[in-house]
Design a protein around this motif. Structure first.
Motif, PDB file in Angstrom:
ATOM      1  N   MET A 182       0.820  -1.206   0.000  1.00  0.00           N
ATOM      2  CA  MET A 182       0.000   0.000   0.000  1.00  0.00           C
ATOM      3  C   MET A 182       0.859   1.262   0.000  1.00  0.00           C
ATOM      4  SD  MET A 182      -3.021   0.997   2.696  1.00  0.00           S
ATOM      5  CE  MET A 182      -3.642  -0.688   2.583  1.00  0.00           C
ATOM      6  N   LEU A 183       1.883   1.260   0.847  1.00  0.00           N
ATOM      7  CA  LEU A 183       2.770   2.423   0.928  1.00  0.00           C
ATOM      8  C   LEU A 183       3.552   2.613  -0.372  1.00  0.00           C
ATOM      9  CD1 LEU A 183       4.162   2.040   4.570  1.00  0.00           C
ATOM     10  CD2 LEU A 183       2.543   3.749   3.739  1.00  0.00           C
ATOM     11  N   SER A 184       4.032   1.505  -0.929  1.00  0.00           N
ATOM     12  CA  SER A 184       4.796   1.579  -2.175  1.00  0.00           C
ATOM     13  C   SER A 184       3.941   2.121  -3.315  1.00  0.00           C
ATOM     14  CB  SER A 184       5.341   0.197  -2.542  1.00  0.00           C
ATOM     15  OG  SER A 184       6.211  -0.302  -1.544  1.00  0.00           O
ATOM     16  N   ASP A 185       2.704   1.622  -3.392  1.00  0.00           N
ATOM     17  CA  ASP A 185       1.803   2.094  -4.449  1.00  0.00           C
ATOM     18  C   ASP A 185       1.447   3.567  -4.256  1.00  0.00           C
ATOM     19  OD1 ASP A 185       1.794  -0.340  -5.722  1.00  0.00           O
ATOM     20  OD2 ASP A 185      -0.073  -1.036  -4.812  1.00  0.00           O
ATOM     21  N   ALA A 186       1.290   3.984  -3.003  1.00  0.00           N
ATOM     22  CA  ALA A 186       0.951   5.381  -2.724  1.00  0.00           C
ATOM     23  C   ALA A 186       2.093   6.317  -3.075  1.00  0.00           C
ATOM     24  CB  ALA A 186       0.569   5.542  -1.252  1.00  0.00           C
ATOM     25  N   LEU A 187       3.312   5.842  -2.883  1.00  0.00           N
ATOM     26  CA  LEU A 187       4.483   6.701  -3.085  1.00  0.00           C
ATOM     27  C   LEU A 187       4.937   6.786  -4.542  1.00  0.00           C
ATOM     28  CD1 LEU A 187       6.606   5.756   0.060  1.00  0.00           C
ATOM     29  CD2 LEU A 187       5.472   7.937  -0.398  1.00  0.00           C
ATOM     30  N   LYS A 188       4.422   5.900  -5.385  1.00  0.00           N
ATOM     31  CA  LYS A 188       4.877   5.876  -6.780  1.00  0.00           C
ATOM     32  C   LYS A 188       4.722   7.241  -7.456  1.00  0.00           C
ATOM     33  CE  LYS A 188       2.512   2.171  -8.100  1.00  0.00           C
ATOM     34  NZ  LYS A 188       2.074   0.981  -8.879  1.00  0.00           N
ATOM     35  N   GLY A 189       3.519   7.787  -7.364  1.00  0.00           N
ATOM     36  CA  GLY A 189       3.295   9.079  -7.976  1.00  0.00           C
ATOM     37  C   GLY A 189       3.925  10.217  -7.202  1.00  0.00           C
ATOM     38  N   VAL A 190       3.939  10.070  -5.875  1.00  0.00           N
ATOM     39  CA  VAL A 190       4.464  11.125  -5.006  1.00  0.00           C
ATOM     40  C   VAL A 190       5.929  11.425  -5.328  1.00  0.00           C
ATOM     41  CG1 VAL A 190       5.004  11.755  -2.623  1.00  0.00           C
ATOM     42  CG2 VAL A 190       2.861  10.580  -3.145  1.00  0.00           C
ATOM     43  N   VAL A 191       6.724  10.374  -5.498  1.00  0.00           N
ATOM     44  CA  VAL A 191       8.155  10.549  -5.740  1.00  0.00           C
ATOM     45  C   VAL A 191       8.408  11.302  -7.046  1.00  0.00           C
ATOM     46  CG1 VAL A 191      10.309   9.336  -6.250  1.00  0.00           C
ATOM     47  CG2 VAL A 191       8.839   8.537  -4.381  1.00  0.00           C
ATOM     48  N   VAL A 192       7.724  10.886  -8.102  1.00  0.00           N
ATOM     49  CA  VAL A 192       7.945  11.524  -9.402  1.00  0.00           C
ATOM     50  C   VAL A 192       7.460  12.977  -9.381  1.00  0.00           C
ATOM     51  CG1 VAL A 192       7.485  11.394 -11.873  1.00  0.00           C
ATOM     52  CG2 VAL A 192       7.706   9.294 -10.552  1.00  0.00           C
ATOM     53  N   ILE A 193       6.317  13.219  -8.763  1.00  0.00           N
ATOM     54  CA  ILE A 193       5.805  14.587  -8.671  1.00  0.00           C
ATOM     55  C   ILE A 193       6.745  15.441  -7.821  1.00  0.00           C
ATOM     56  CG2 ILE A 193       3.920  16.029  -7.809  1.00  0.00           C
ATOM     57  CD1 ILE A 193       2.028  13.674  -8.453  1.00  0.00           C
ATOM     58  N   GLY A 194       7.282  14.848  -6.756  1.00  0.00           N
ATOM     59  CA  GLY A 194       8.229  15.575  -5.917  1.00  0.00           C
ATOM     60  C   GLY A 194       9.449  16.026  -6.695  1.00  0.00           C
ATOM     61  N   ILE A 195       9.955  15.142  -7.539  1.00  0.00           N
ATOM     62  CA  ILE A 195      11.113  15.499  -8.381  1.00  0.00           C
ATOM     63  C   ILE A 195      10.719  16.601  -9.365  1.00  0.00           C
ATOM     64  CG2 ILE A 195      12.753  14.659 -10.102  1.00  0.00           C
ATOM     65  CD1 ILE A 195      12.509  11.890  -8.774  1.00  0.00           C
ATOM     66  N   ALA A 196       9.505  16.478  -9.911  1.00  0.00           N
ATOM     67  CA  ALA A 196       9.031  17.491 -10.869  1.00  0.00           C
ATOM     68  C   ALA A 196       8.922  18.861 -10.200  1.00  0.00           C
ATOM     69  CB  ALA A 196       7.671  17.073 -11.425  1.00  0.00           C
ATOM     70  N   LYS A 197       8.511  18.895  -8.946  1.00  0.00           N
ATOM     71  CA  LYS A 197       8.443  20.160  -8.205  1.00  0.00           C
ATOM     72  C   LYS A 197       9.830  20.778  -8.081  1.00  0.00           C
ATOM     73  CE  LYS A 197       4.338  19.375  -5.330  1.00  0.00           C
ATOM     74  NZ  LYS A 197       3.628  20.627  -5.691  1.00  0.00           N
ATOM     75  N   LEU A 198      10.812  19.939  -7.763  1.00  0.00           N
ATOM     76  CA  LEU A 198      12.177  20.433  -7.610  1.00  0.00           C
ATOM     77  C   LEU A 198      12.719  20.989  -8.924  1.00  0.00           C
ATOM     78  CD1 LEU A 198      13.730  17.623  -5.348  1.00  0.00           C
ATOM     79  CD2 LEU A 198      13.057  19.931  -4.657  1.00  0.00           C
ATOM     80  N   VAL A 199      12.332  20.342 -10.009  1.00  0.00           N
ATOM     81  CA  VAL A 199      12.793  20.783 -11.332  1.00  0.00           C
ATOM     82  C   VAL A 199      12.086  22.068 -11.763  1.00  0.00           C
ATOM     83  CG1 VAL A 199      12.876  20.135 -13.775  1.00  0.00           C
ATOM     84  CG2 VAL A 199      13.438  18.461 -12.023  1.00  0.00           C
ATOM     85  N   GLY A 200      10.888  22.280 -11.198  1.00  0.00           N
ATOM     86  CA  GLY A 200      10.150  23.499 -11.517  1.00  0.00           C
ATOM     87  C   GLY A 200       9.066  23.344 -12.554  1.00  0.00           C
ATOM     88  N   LEU A 201       8.575  22.121 -12.746  1.00  0.00           N
ATOM     89  CA  LEU A 201       7.483  21.917 -13.688  1.00  0.00           C
ATOM     90  C   LEU A 201       6.209  22.575 -13.171  1.00  0.00           C
ATOM     91  CD1 LEU A 201       9.454  19.875 -14.968  1.00  0.00           C
ATOM     92  CD2 LEU A 201       7.489  18.390 -15.388  1.00  0.00           C
ATOM     93  N   SER A 202       5.355  22.980 -14.080  1.00  0.00           N
ATOM     94  CA  SER A 202       4.127  23.688 -13.724  1.00  0.00           C
ATOM     95  C   SER A 202       3.172  22.774 -12.967  1.00  0.00           C
ATOM     96  CB  SER A 202       3.432  24.201 -14.984  1.00  0.00           C
ATOM     97  OG  SER A 202       2.942  23.104 -15.758  1.00  0.00           O
ATOM     98  N   PHE A 203       2.213  23.389 -12.274  1.00  0.00           N
ATOM     99  CA  PHE A 203       1.213  22.599 -11.550  1.00  0.00           C
ATOM    100  C   PHE A 203       0.343  21.804 -12.515  1.00  0.00           C
ATOM    101  CE2 PHE A 203       2.287  25.552  -8.142  1.00  0.00           C
ATOM    102  CZ  PHE A 203       2.296  24.703  -7.047  1.00  0.00           C
ATOM    103  N   GLU A 204       0.095  22.363 -13.680  1.00  0.00           N
ATOM    104  CA  GLU A 204      -0.671  21.625 -14.691  1.00  0.00           C
ATOM    105  C   GLU A 204       0.059  20.340 -15.078  1.00  0.00           C
ATOM    106  OE1 GLU A 204      -1.938  25.861 -14.894  1.00  0.00           O
ATOM    107  OE2 GLU A 204      -0.005  24.833 -14.802  1.00  0.00           O
TER     108      GLU A 204
END
Length: 215
Positions: free
Chosen positions: A76-98
């Motif tokens: 459950m935790l692994s499945d929940a974190l799958k999207g979180v990790v990639v989105i977190g990296i995208a935030k650091l890179v500066g990708l838009s909220f869209e």
């Protein structure tokens, strides 16, 4: 020729790379991998055949009930974190909220229609909770509370998941009439549609009162 060049340009752009990454990371079948590694079994051949935590619990509990609960939680935790990790990296890179919301959607799509499982997969609930929590933590918490209470007292995983989903996403229309930064609920509605679609067999069994309880 122009179409091919456009496709190449898209998938080599920063957004295209992250969209692809979100889909493929979302498609990692952790439940299947954990079932084989810890139990030596193929959970796709047991119970509902789903790769989610509930079927992991169902598949492993006959061998080792205590281990089964731990591996189900890990899944459950692994499945929940799958999207979180990639989105977190995208935030650091500066990708838009869209772009981040698109990645959230694609992570759920990847889990439900995994490229590693011939486009089969899980029900998408844990991955949905994870990606929604990144943007709307209050709604995610409300959904989790409903999921926990329904699961605890009624012992029907699919019903708990569906009600948790409806409360979590439904409450966003009240708490956030306009979703911050993107002003639209479209990504949430699309995610809900996919999760409900994957639960159609469960919904039919619920209506027929044939859905199994998780004991």
């Amino acid at each position: 020729m122009y179409l091919l060049a456009g496709i190449i340009d898209f998938f080599t752009s920063i957004n295209g790379i992250f969209y692809t990454l979100a889909y493929f990371v979302g498609g990692i079948p952790f439940g299947l991998l954990y079932g084989k590694f810890f139990g030596g079994i193929n959970i796709r051949e047991i119970g509902s055949g789903s790769i989610g935590a509930t079927n992991v619990l169902r598949a492993l509990k006959t061998q080792n009930p205590k281990l089964a609960k731990k591996i189900a939680i890990l899944t459950m935790l692994s499945d929940a974190l799958k999207g979180v990790v990639v989105i977190g990296i995208a935030k650091l890179v500066g990708l838009s909220f869209e772009a981040q919301w698109m990645m959230a959607f694609l992570a759920v799509v990847g889990h439900c229609f995994s490229p590693f499982l011939k486009f089969e997969g899980g029900k998408g609930v844990a991955t949905t909770v994870g990606v929604v929590a990144v943007f709307l933590p209050i709604e995610a918490i409300l959904g989790l509370i409903v999921w926990f209470l329904v699961g605890k007292f009624l012992k029907i995983s699919s019903l708990a998941s569906l009600l948790g989903l409806l409360v979590g996403i439904g409450s966003s229309f009240i708490i956030h009439p306009e979703i911050p930064h993107i002003t639209t609920h479209t990504p949430l509605v699309l995610i809900a549609f996919i999760v409900i679609y994957k639960h159609i067999p469960n919904i039919v069994r619920l209506i027929q009162r044939k859905e199994q309880k998780v004991i």
